[in-house]
Scaffold this active site. Structure first.
Site, PDB file in Angstrom:
ATOM      1  CB  SER A 246      54.106 113.374  47.819  1.00 38.04           C
ATOM      2  OG  SER A 246      53.934 112.040  47.482  1.00 38.04           O
TER       3      SER A 246
ATOM      4  CG  HIS B 116      52.536 105.608  47.704  1.00 34.84           C
ATOM      5  ND1 HIS B 116      53.048 106.201  48.826  1.00 34.84           N
ATOM      6  CD2 HIS B 116      51.915 106.583  46.999  1.00 34.84           C
ATOM      7  CE1 HIS B 116      52.755 107.498  48.798  1.00 34.84           C
ATOM      8  NE2 HIS B 116      52.069 107.750  47.700  1.00 34.84           N
TER       9      HIS B 116
ATOM     10  CE1 TYR C 252      56.468 104.894  46.266  1.00 34.89           C
ATOM     11  CE2 TYR C 252      54.567 105.617  45.013  1.00 34.89           C
ATOM     12  CZ  TYR C 252      55.526 105.854  45.965  1.00 34.89           C
ATOM     13  OH  TYR C 252      55.551 107.049  46.636  1.00 34.89           O
ATOM     14  CD  GLU C 253      55.198 103.468  50.665  1.00 39.14           C
ATOM     15  OE1 GLU C 253      55.853 103.658  51.693  1.00 39.14           O
ATOM     16  OE2 GLU C 253      53.992 103.790  50.557  1.00 39.14           O
TER      17      GLU C 253
ATOM     18  CB  ALA D   6      52.426 115.262  44.038  1.00 39.85           C
TER      19      ALA D   6
ATOM     20  CG  MET E 223      53.366 106.889  40.774  1.00 41.72           C
ATOM     21  SD  MET E 223      55.066 106.886  41.314  1.00 41.72           S
ATOM     22  CE  MET E 223      55.875 107.619  39.881  1.00 41.72           C
ATOM     23  CB  SER E 224      48.702 107.746  45.304  1.00 43.26           C
ATOM     24  OG  SER E 224      48.360 109.076  44.979  1.00 43.26           O
TER      25      SER E 224
ATOM     26  CG  ASN F 172      56.057 116.387  37.238  1.00 41.95           C
ATOM     27  OD1 ASN F 172      55.500 116.078  38.292  1.00 41.95           O
ATOM     28  ND2 ASN F 172      56.115 115.586  36.202  1.00 41.95           N
TER      29      ASN F 172
ATOM     30  CG  HIS G 189      60.804 112.534  44.876  1.00 46.13           C
ATOM     31  ND1 HIS G 189      59.430 112.402  44.774  1.00 46.13           N
ATOM     32  CD2 HIS G 189      61.071 112.507  46.211  1.00 46.13           C
ATOM     33  CE1 HIS G 189      58.907 112.302  45.992  1.00 46.13           C
ATOM     34  NE2 HIS G 189      59.880 112.357  46.870  1.00 46.13           N
TER      35      HIS G 189
HETATM   36  N1  HPA Z   1      54.281 110.840  37.021  1.00 46.53           N
HETATM   37  C1  HPA Z   1      53.790 110.014  37.974  1.00 46.53           C
HETATM   38  N2  HPA Z   1      53.602 110.388  39.210  1.00 46.53           N
HETATM   39  C2  HPA Z   1      53.894 111.651  39.538  1.00 46.53           C
HETATM   40  C3  HPA Z   1      54.402 112.565  38.611  1.00 46.53           C
HETATM   41  C4  HPA Z   1      54.607 112.126  37.278  1.00 46.53           C
HETATM   42  O1  HPA Z   1      55.058 112.885  36.395  1.00 46.53           O
HETATM   43  N3  HPA Z   1      54.579 113.748  39.249  1.00 46.53           N
HETATM   44  C5  HPA Z   1      54.183 113.552  40.531  1.00 46.53           C
HETATM   45  N4  HPA Z   1      53.761 112.286  40.723  1.00 46.53           N
END
Ligand code: HPA
Length: 295
Positions: free
Chosen positions: A46, A99, A101-102, A129, A232-233, A256, A270
């Protein structure tokens, strides 16, 4: 008499066989459209698609123009395959990944990696990310992935489930050497040379299906499992790459910190993820492009 079970089972086997010929059709089409013969493929996470823009002598294929290739839907992802040279080294970049989740099934998520294998790719670089679980991590850190935890795999979503296609790899591939240790060492040296060592980390990446971020209780579980970052990937692609015998190198950008304290008022979103990505994208690109020349 043919039972509905037999029909469903046979249908599944046929679909699995078609899957191989789909992948090789895609690979043959790409090989016919470009003279570039990369040994290295890079999956840009991402907001990290800028890496592909650094390529010289580019040949770009939007996913929707490539026969049998899936299409990308997520924000911040372009959706194209870029062939070219990174510091003189031939590469192919995925600008935008697929992904789970898509709504794609796990075979579709990993389809490009199988195509890479059929293109002759020997090394896969994955970037993503991720949320920082480790208390040592700060926002903006870059984590060299030394191992992963495949939570969807725990729940039966492993891309290798089903009939094994021997032309890709063995039935029970080893995963204790999933992330190439020489690459991790080389990346550490490269980051040092580039003055990036102050924000360089190493750790375990844990994949959840998403798309919802984690609850506080879930973060605490992942910390107990000794995961350092969550996203998530990446993991399905790595499993398939290892199945095909590719060497793998992975980087997570810590965008984060996860919230694991009920007294905290922080909330992951996001926008924050994309903002941190923008801040660190150049450093990440520098590390990858320098590393690629040494591979
Ligand atoms: N959790 C899951 N996926 C993510 C996060 C997170 O905090 N930050 C970026 N992708």
């Amino acid at each position: 008499m043919t039972s509905s079970y037999t029909v469903a089972h046979t249908r599944r086997q046929i679909l699995e066989i078609i899957y191989y010929s789909d992948c090789s059709d895609t690979a043959d089409w790409l090989l016919a459209k470009t003279d570039i013969r990369p040994k290295v493929a890079i999956i840009c996470g991402s907001g990290l698609g800028g890496l592909a823009d650094l390529l010289d002598n580019k040949k770009v294929f939007p996913y929707n123009k490539i026969p049998r290739f899936p299409h990308s839907t997520v924000q911040g992802h372009k959706g194209q395959l870029v062939f070219g040279e990174l510091n003189g080294k031939q590469c192919v970049c995925m600008q935008g990944r697929f992904h789970f989740y898509e709504g794609y099934n796990i075979a579709t998520v990993t389809y490009p990696v199988r195509v890479f294998f059929l293109l002759g790719i020997e090394t896969l670089i994955v970037t993503n990310a991720a949320g920082g679980l480790s208390s040592k991590f700060k926002v903006g850190d870059i984590m060299l992935i030394k191992d992963h935890i495949n939570i969807p795999g725990f729940a039966g979503q492993n891309p290798l489930c089903g009939r094994n296609e021997e032309r890709f790899g063995v039935r029970f591939p080893c995963m204790s050497d999933a992330y190439d240790r020489d690459f991790v060492r080389m990346a550490r040296e490269t980051a040092q040379e580039l003055g990036c060592d102050s924000f360089l980390q190493e750790g375990v990446y844990c994949m959840l299906a998403g798309p919802s971020y984690e609850t506080i209780a879930e973060c605490r579980v992942l910390q107990k499992l000794r995961a350092d970052a969550v996203g998530m990937s990446t993991v399905p692609e790595v499993v398939v790459a290892r199945h095909c015998g590719m060497r793998v190198f992975g980087l997570s950008l810590i965008t984060n910190k996860v919230v694991s304290d009920y007294n905290s008022t922080e909330r992951v979103n996001h926008e924050e993820v994309l903002e941190t990505t923008r801040m660190r994208t150049k450093d990440l690109q520098n590390i990858v492009s320098n590393l690629v020349t040494k591979m």
